[in-house]
Design a protein around this motif. Structure first.
Motif, PDB file in Angstrom:
ATOM      1  N   GLU A  44      25.814   7.866 -25.472  1.00  0.00           N
ATOM      2  CA  GLU A  44      26.000   6.442 -25.207  1.00  0.00           C
ATOM      3  C   GLU A  44      26.501   5.770 -26.482  1.00  0.00           C
ATOM      4  OE1 GLU A  44      22.866   4.251 -23.354  1.00  0.00           O
ATOM      5  OE2 GLU A  44      22.505   5.799 -21.844  1.00  0.00           O
ATOM      6  N   PRO A  62      25.227   2.198 -19.773  1.00  0.00           N
ATOM      7  CA  PRO A  62      24.403   3.395 -19.568  1.00  0.00           C
ATOM      8  C   PRO A  62      25.247   4.644 -19.273  1.00  0.00           C
ATOM      9  CG  PRO A  62      23.756   1.590 -18.090  1.00  0.00           C
ATOM     10  CD  PRO A  62      25.055   1.212 -18.709  1.00  0.00           C
ATOM     11  N   ARG A  89      24.214  -2.998 -22.788  1.00  0.00           N
ATOM     12  CA  ARG A  89      24.200  -1.535 -22.704  1.00  0.00           C
ATOM     13  C   ARG A  89      25.251  -1.026 -21.708  1.00  0.00           C
ATOM     14  NH1 ARG A  89      19.487   2.316 -20.329  1.00  0.00           N
ATOM     15  NH2 ARG A  89      20.369   4.289 -21.044  1.00  0.00           N
ATOM     16  N   PRO A 117      22.700   0.986 -29.490  1.00  0.00           N
ATOM     17  CA  PRO A 117      22.399  -0.448 -29.517  1.00  0.00           C
ATOM     18  C   PRO A 117      23.640  -1.253 -29.902  1.00  0.00           C
ATOM     19  CG  PRO A 117      20.781   0.816 -30.773  1.00  0.00           C
ATOM     20  CD  PRO A 117      21.894   1.756 -30.431  1.00  0.00           C
ATOM     21  N   ALA A 160      17.339   0.662 -25.884  1.00  0.00           N
ATOM     22  CA  ALA A 160      18.307   1.698 -25.589  1.00  0.00           C
ATOM     23  C   ALA A 160      18.714   2.439 -26.862  1.00  0.00           C
ATOM     24  CB  ALA A 160      19.543   1.082 -24.949  1.00  0.00           C
TER      25      ALA A 160
END
Ligand SMILES: [Zn+2]
Length: 230
Positions: free
Chosen positions: A109, A127, A125, A112, A228
């Motif tokens: 990913e 995902p 985010r 942040p 995240a």
């Protein structure tokens, strides 16, 4: 916008995916919600650079072709899962832009948020949805879950799925994710991206929620993914 104008825009955006190098071969697909149980879609087995209005098809909520002579694409189920998960979503665009897809195939990913404006545009985010083949009910479930907190997703070992109120927004969201992935790639070769402070991300996320309100009442109750990780 009437159906004829939507068809013209769908063709234009389809060609754009190809021109920008975000698809190869027959990759990528675009759909627009026309009304209850009716979705305008690009057909299967054609380059996105070669789509013309006569090729477009209309499918129902199960993916059956109800108008047009061409077949539906295999990833249609992913689009239909997105429309079901988010009643206010009007368009879905899927492509394989190389850098964002590089993150997706590496199982990474973006991490942040490290820049402010993108949080306002696409939320805090993007995902990464675990790998699954089109038609896999687990994949559709994962997409439904991810869309409760985000508007654009990385699909592991695959590409990007973007949702929005119109085609322009969907394409801009893909552009932004691709751009962020390029920036992250450079930053990771240096000292790594510096995350924004949590209170800043919270304020920006609030702006995003106001700009793009959810049709699904349950989505607003989803906790913000501040923790995240990348
Ligand atoms: Zn794909």
């Amino acid at each position: 916008m009437n159906e004829e104008a939507l068809r013209a825009e769908l063709v234009e955006r389809s060609r754009e995916l190809h021109q920008r190098g975000w698809v190869a071969n027959h990759d990528g697909n675009l759909t627009v919600r026309l009304g209850p149980g009716r979705f305008l879609a690009t057909p299967t087995a054609v380059s996105k650079g070669a789509v013309v209005p006569e090729m477009l098809i209309v499918v129902d909520e199960k993916g059956a072709v109800v108008q047009g002579t061409r077949g539906g694409f295999s990833e249609l189920k992913l689009h239909l899962a997105a429309y079901k998960a988010r009643p206010e979503v009007q368009c879905v665009v899927h492509a394989h832009p190389p850098t964002a897809t590089g993150f997706a195939v590496a199982g990474q990913e973006l991490g942040p948020p490290f820049m402010a404006e993108p949080v306002v545009s696409i939320g805090p985010r993007v995902p990464l949805v675990p790998f699954g083949l089109p038609g896999d009910p687990d994949l559709e479930g994962a997409i439904t879950q991810a869309l409760a907190e985000a508007d654009v997703l990385l699909l592991a070992n695959h590409g990007v799925l973007s949702t929005g109120p119109d085609l322009e927004t969907c394409v801009l969201r893909i552009e932004l994710v691709e751009h962020l992935c390029r920036i992250a790639l450079v930053a990771r070769q240096l000292s790594g991206p510096t995350p924004l402070p949590t209170h800043v991300v919270e304020a920006l996320t609030e702006k995003h929620r106001k700009l793009f309100p959810r049709g699904d009442a349950t989505a607003t109750e989803t906790p913000l993914p501040m923790e995240a990780s990348g």
